[in-house]
Every structure is written in structure tokens, then in C-alpha cells.
Design a protein around this motif. Structure first.
Motif, PDB file in Angstrom:
ATOM      1  N   SER A 244      18.613  13.985   5.139  1.00  9.52           N
ATOM      2  CA  SER A 244      18.994  15.089   4.686  1.00  9.52           C
ATOM      3  C   SER A 244      18.816  16.012   6.205  1.00  9.52           C
ATOM      4  O   SER A 244      18.331  15.928   7.400  1.00  9.52           O
ATOM      5  N   GLN A 245      19.485  16.987   5.469  1.00  6.66           N
ATOM      6  CA  GLN A 245      18.589  18.563   6.337  1.00  6.66           C
ATOM      7  C   GLN A 245      17.051  18.367   6.783  1.00  6.66           C
ATOM      8  O   GLN A 245      16.688  18.782   7.596  1.00  6.66           O
ATOM      9  N   ARG A 246      16.235  18.418   5.415  1.00  9.12           N
ATOM     10  CA  ARG A 246      15.047  18.773   5.742  1.00  9.12           C
ATOM     11  C   ARG A 246      14.687  17.170   6.497  1.00  9.12           C
ATOM     12  O   ARG A 246      13.894  17.071   7.500  1.00  9.12           O
ATOM     13  N   ASP A 247      15.100  15.983   6.459  1.00 10.40           N
ATOM     14  CA  ASP A 247      14.840  14.665   7.169  1.00 10.40           C
ATOM     15  C   ASP A 247      14.591  15.133   8.381  1.00 10.40           C
ATOM     16  O   ASP A 247      13.874  14.924   9.206  1.00 10.40           O
ATOM     17  N   CYS A 248      16.681  15.889   8.794  1.00 11.75           N
ATOM     18  CA  CYS A 248      16.433  16.260  10.530  1.00 11.75           C
ATOM     19  C   CYS A 248      15.651  17.211  11.295  1.00 11.75           C
ATOM     20  O   CYS A 248      14.616  16.946  12.323  1.00 11.75           O
ATOM     21  N   HIS A 249      14.813  18.000   9.892  1.00  8.68           N
ATOM     22  CA  HIS A 249      14.225  19.017  10.538  1.00  8.68           C
ATOM     23  C   HIS A 249      13.138  17.992  10.418  1.00  8.68           C
ATOM     24  O   HIS A 249      12.273  18.480  11.893  1.00  8.68           O
ATOM     25  N   ILE A 250      12.044  17.653   9.346  1.00  5.18           N
ATOM     26  CA  ILE A 250      11.191  16.845  10.271  1.00  5.18           C
ATOM     27  C   ILE A 250      10.956  16.104  10.735  1.00  5.18           C
ATOM     28  O   ILE A 250      10.169  15.995  11.981  1.00  5.18           O
ATOM     29  N   GLN A 251      12.463  14.874  11.561  1.00  7.57           N
ATOM     30  CA  GLN A 251      11.881  13.814  12.706  1.00  7.57           C
ATOM     31  C   GLN A 251      11.890  15.189  14.328  1.00  7.57           C
ATOM     32  O   GLN A 251      11.836  14.548  15.411  1.00  7.57           O
ATOM     33  N   ALA A 254       8.220  16.647  14.766  1.00  5.60           N
ATOM     34  CA  ALA A 254       7.761  14.852  15.273  1.00  5.60           C
ATOM     35  C   ALA A 254       7.891  14.693  16.607  1.00  5.60           C
ATOM     36  O   ALA A 254       6.865  14.183  16.659  1.00  5.60           O
ATOM     37  N   GLY A 255       9.868  14.621  16.695  1.00  2.00           N
ATOM     38  CA  GLY A 255       9.840  14.028  18.202  1.00  2.00           C
ATOM     39  C   GLY A 255       9.954  15.169  19.640  1.00  2.00           C
ATOM     40  O   GLY A 255       9.337  15.045  20.544  1.00  2.00           O
ATOM     41  N   LYS A 256       9.769  15.975  19.048  1.00  2.00           N
ATOM     42  CA  LYS A 256       9.628  17.388  20.303  1.00  2.00           C
ATOM     43  C   LYS A 256       8.522  18.781  19.626  1.00  2.00           C
ATOM     44  O   LYS A 256       8.593  19.603  20.532  1.00  2.00           O
ATOM     45  N   GLY A 257       8.067  18.595  18.359  1.00  3.69           N
ATOM     46  CA  GLY A 257       6.936  19.916  18.369  1.00  3.69           C
ATOM     47  C   GLY A 257       7.458  20.919  17.569  1.00  3.69           C
ATOM     48  O   GLY A 257       8.866  21.272  17.470  1.00  3.69           O
ATOM     49  N   ARG A 258       6.954  21.945  16.532  1.00  5.51           N
ATOM     50  CA  ARG A 258       7.591  22.418  15.920  1.00  5.51           C
ATOM     51  C   ARG A 258       7.939  23.489  16.344  1.00  5.51           C
ATOM     52  O   ARG A 258       8.946  24.278  16.069  1.00  5.51           O
ATOM     53  N   GLN A 262      11.492  25.360  16.772  1.00  3.45           N
ATOM     54  CA  GLN A 262      12.094  26.843  16.556  1.00  3.45           C
ATOM     55  C   GLN A 262      13.201  27.248  16.685  1.00  3.45           C
ATOM     56  O   GLN A 262      14.064  28.085  16.830  1.00  3.45           O
ATOM     57  N   ARG A 263      12.905  26.966  18.565  1.00  3.30           N
ATOM     58  CA  ARG A 263      14.057  27.744  19.187  1.00  3.30           C
ATOM     59  C   ARG A 263      14.895  26.994  19.697  1.00  3.30           C
ATOM     60  O   ARG A 263      16.012  27.062  19.719  1.00  3.30           O
ATOM     61  N   ASP A 264      15.357  25.634  19.351  1.00  3.80           N
ATOM     62  CA  ASP A 264      16.926  25.117  18.851  1.00  3.80           C
ATOM     63  C   ASP A 264      17.556  24.911  17.869  1.00  3.80           C
ATOM     64  O   ASP A 264      18.471  24.732  17.631  1.00  3.80           O
ATOM     65  N   SER A 265      16.458  25.108  16.439  1.00  5.14           N
ATOM     66  CA  SER A 265      17.183  25.533  15.118  1.00  5.14           C
ATOM     67  C   SER A 265      18.007  27.072  15.078  1.00  5.14           C
ATOM     68  O   SER A 265      18.330  27.123  13.652  1.00  5.14           O
ATOM     69  N   GLY A 266      17.550  27.547  15.918  1.00  4.77           N
ATOM     70  CA  GLY A 266      17.449  29.484  15.793  1.00  4.77           C
ATOM     71  C   GLY A 266      16.615  30.003  14.511  1.00  4.77           C
ATOM     72  O   GLY A 266      16.897  30.975  14.119  1.00  4.77           O
ATOM     73  N   TYR A 267      15.446  28.939  14.291  1.00  2.00           N
ATOM     74  CA  TYR A 267      14.431  29.502  13.261  1.00  2.00           C
ATOM     75  C   TYR A 267      14.414  31.449  13.524  1.00  2.00           C
ATOM     76  O   TYR A 267      13.585  31.460  12.316  1.00  2.00           O
TER      77      TYR A 267
END
Length: 322
Positions: A244-251, A254-258, A262-267
Motif C-alpha cells: 500500500s502507499q503506507r507500506d511504501c512510506h515505511i520502506q 527505513a531505507g533513506k531516513g525520514r 520528506q523531501r522526496d515525497s513532497g511532504y
């Protein structure tokens, strides 16, 4: 996100600089926001008085347009109801219009049942929805005692939930609730007030709830949902086969840091809705002036319309230069 991740070296982070490219137009729009120019169209004059009532009950003297006009001027100029009555009477006298002036008690009573027309978007297309909430203080007899005698009782307040469209910069939905209501439970009521489809949904960690994802998936299955998962969030059972989208956010976290997520997702765009609350409390105020919940709902809706109308006069077009 807070700056705590960079607290040790925060003084090395330069504040980004931006330049407004349409300064002359924006400067004129700022002047227009304080203009006292008032005019009545022929349609407004004809619709000032209420239409005759065909059902049993009292006959209203003023239409919803007249009450909305008075309450809008009250919100813009921060007036009490009696002063609002005086302002409307003065405007009608200066314009030479023979129209009745709603008194302060009528404004207070009609605000509890006023129905405002829905505002249309200036452009079409999908909505990039950003949601958040903030508190608004209440005014009333009890609050005066708290201010005068300094008791330990905390001030009463209500929670304002807004939906902000990042495309147009307008507030597209607003809800006023009790202070104990959580943010995630108001996502569906906010979506009910939006006629256009939602393409992007941005919210803080308070919206990391299953019912939020479910409501958005049922209404807008193609919408991108950007909500930071909790620190102890775990993957779903189908994360390996159908994430799911949430799974992708968690992964991704975990892989590149919060911070990188934030920067890559546009948060980081969610700062726009924080700016809307700053505008609200600077232009309208940080409190509610009516004493009934029904009238406070009308007060909030009119305040959102006022901010949108000010934005329609002109908004800055800025670019980052450093």
C-alpha cells in the motif's frame, strides 16, 4: 517536521531566500484589501429584502444576502454587532439607498441558521488537499472572570479543521468542533464539503489512521496520500506482494531516513496549511466572538470566505533565489 533532527548544526542551515516576481500586482492587491469602496448592484438591492414567506410562521424582513453582507463587514473590520449595524446604516445612507438596516439582535439570531452559498473554484481540475487543525479561543462572560481574577482554569476553546487547496491557495472546506475531537475523524466531513476530485492528500502524523486511508481509497482510488507513519509503524501483511502507499512510506523511511523521505515525497509542502492558520489569526483573529455553537459555525464559514476573497484580489508569485 521539527528541526530537532538538525538541532546540533541548525545555525549552519541558511534560511532560503525567495523573490516575488509580480510585486507590482501583488502590492496593488494588498492595498485593495484595505479599500473602503463599497457598491451595491441592482440585483443586490432587489434581493436585500426577504421574499414573502408562503409557509406558516413569522415573516423575515432581511434576506440571507443582507445578513451575510453585514457579518462579512463585521469579520473584516473586527466590529461588534451594534457597530456593524451602524456601519451598514452609514453605508446605505452615503449611497442614497432606501433599504432597511438589520439590527444587532437580528444579526445575532440569524447567524445561528444562516445558509451560505457554496464557493466555486476559479480554475478546474483536481484538488491538492492539505489538512490540519488549530485552536480558536472563545469569548464570553466566564472568560472575563478568568482574565480579571487570574484563576487557574484554562480558557475554553474550539478546534478549527480546514482543507487547503495548494493549487489555488484557497480554503475549500472548514469545520468547527469541540477541542476533544481528533483530527483524523474529520477527514470524511471535510471531503463531503469538496465537490472536485482530490488528487493529492497531505496531512501530519495525526492522520496516520486506517479509516483515513480507507475513506480516501473509496472516494479517490488514484489519489496520492502523503502522511508520515508513526515511529513504530509496521508493514502490512501484503507488503511484499501488494504494498500500500503506507507500506511504501515505511520502506522509504527505513531505507533513506525520514528527512530524505520528506523531501522526496513532497511532504514539506504541508507548510502551506500552517501559513493559512497564520493568515487566519492575523487577519480575522485567534478567537470566536459569537456565544452559540450554531453562530460560531457561521462565523468560521464567513471568515474562510473573507480570506478567499482577499486572495482573489492577488497573490504573490515567488521563486527561490538562494
Amino acid at each position: 517536521m521539527p528541526h530537532k533532527y538538525n538541532a546540533a548544526r541548525r545555525h549552519h542551515i541558511a534560511r532560503p531566500k525567495r523573490r516575488v516576481t509580480n510585486w507590482s500586482e501583488y502590492n496593488e492587491a494588498l492595498r485593495q484589501r484595505g479599500s473602503l469602496t463599497v457598491w451595491f448592484t441592482e440585483d443586490a438591492i432587489a434581493a436585500w429584502k426577504a421574499a414573502p414567506r408562503t409557509t406558516p410562521g413569522g415573516q423575515p424582513h432581511y434576506s440571507d444576502l443582507a445578513i451575510t453582507t453585514a457579518l462579512t463587514l463585521r469579520a473584516v473590520f473586527h466590529l461588534a454587532l451594534r457597530q456593524t449595524e451602524g456601519l451598514i446604516g452609514s453605508i446605505l445612507q452615503l449611497l442614497g439607498l432606501d433599504l432597511p438596516v438589520p439590527d444587532f439582535s437580528t444579526l445575532s439570531r440569524r447567524a445561528q441558521s444562516l445558509e451560505l452559498p457554496a464557493q466555486t473554484r476559479t480554475i478546474g481540475g483536481a484538488v491538492h488537499l492539505m489538512v490540519d487543525s488549530s485552536g480558536l479561543k472563545l469569548s464570553g462572560p466566564g472568560e472575563w472572570l478568568v482574565e480579571k481574577h487570574g484563576t487557574s482554569r484554562r480558557r475554553s476553546w474550539r478546534k478549527l479543521h480546514i482543507g487547503f487547496d495548494a493549487v489555488t491557495g484557497r480554503i475549500v472546506a472548514s469545520i468547527l468542533t469541540d477541542r476533544d475531537v481528533d483530527d483524523a475523524s474529520q477527514v470524511e466531513p471535510l471531503l463531503d464539503r469538496i465537490a472536485e476530485p482530490v488528487k493529492l492528500f497531505l496531512g501530519d502524523g495525526g492522520y496516520d489512521r486506517t479509516d483515513v486511508y480507507t475513506a480516501l481509497d473509496e472516494r479517490y482510488p488514484d489519489a496520492v496520500i502523503v502522511v508520515p507513519p508513526r515511529a513504530d509503524a509496521v508493514l502490512s501483511a501484503t507488503a511484499d506482494t501488494d504494498p500500500s502507499q503506507r507500506d511504501c512510506h515505511i520502506q522509504a523511511i527505513a531505507g533513506k531516513g525520514r528527512m530524505a523521505w520528506q523531501r522526496d515525497s513532497g511532504y514539506n509542502q504541508r507548510a502551506g496549511v500552517e501559513g493559512q492558520f497564520a493568515r487566519w489569526k492575523q487577519v480575522i483573529g485567534d478567537g470566536l466572538r459569537f456565544h452559540s455553537d450554531e453562530a460560531r459555525v457561521t462565523e468560521v464559514a464567513i471568515a474562510a470566505q473573507v480570506l478567499n476573497r482577499m486572495l482573489d484580489l492577488g497573490r504573490p508569485d515567488s521563486v527561490r533565489v538562494a
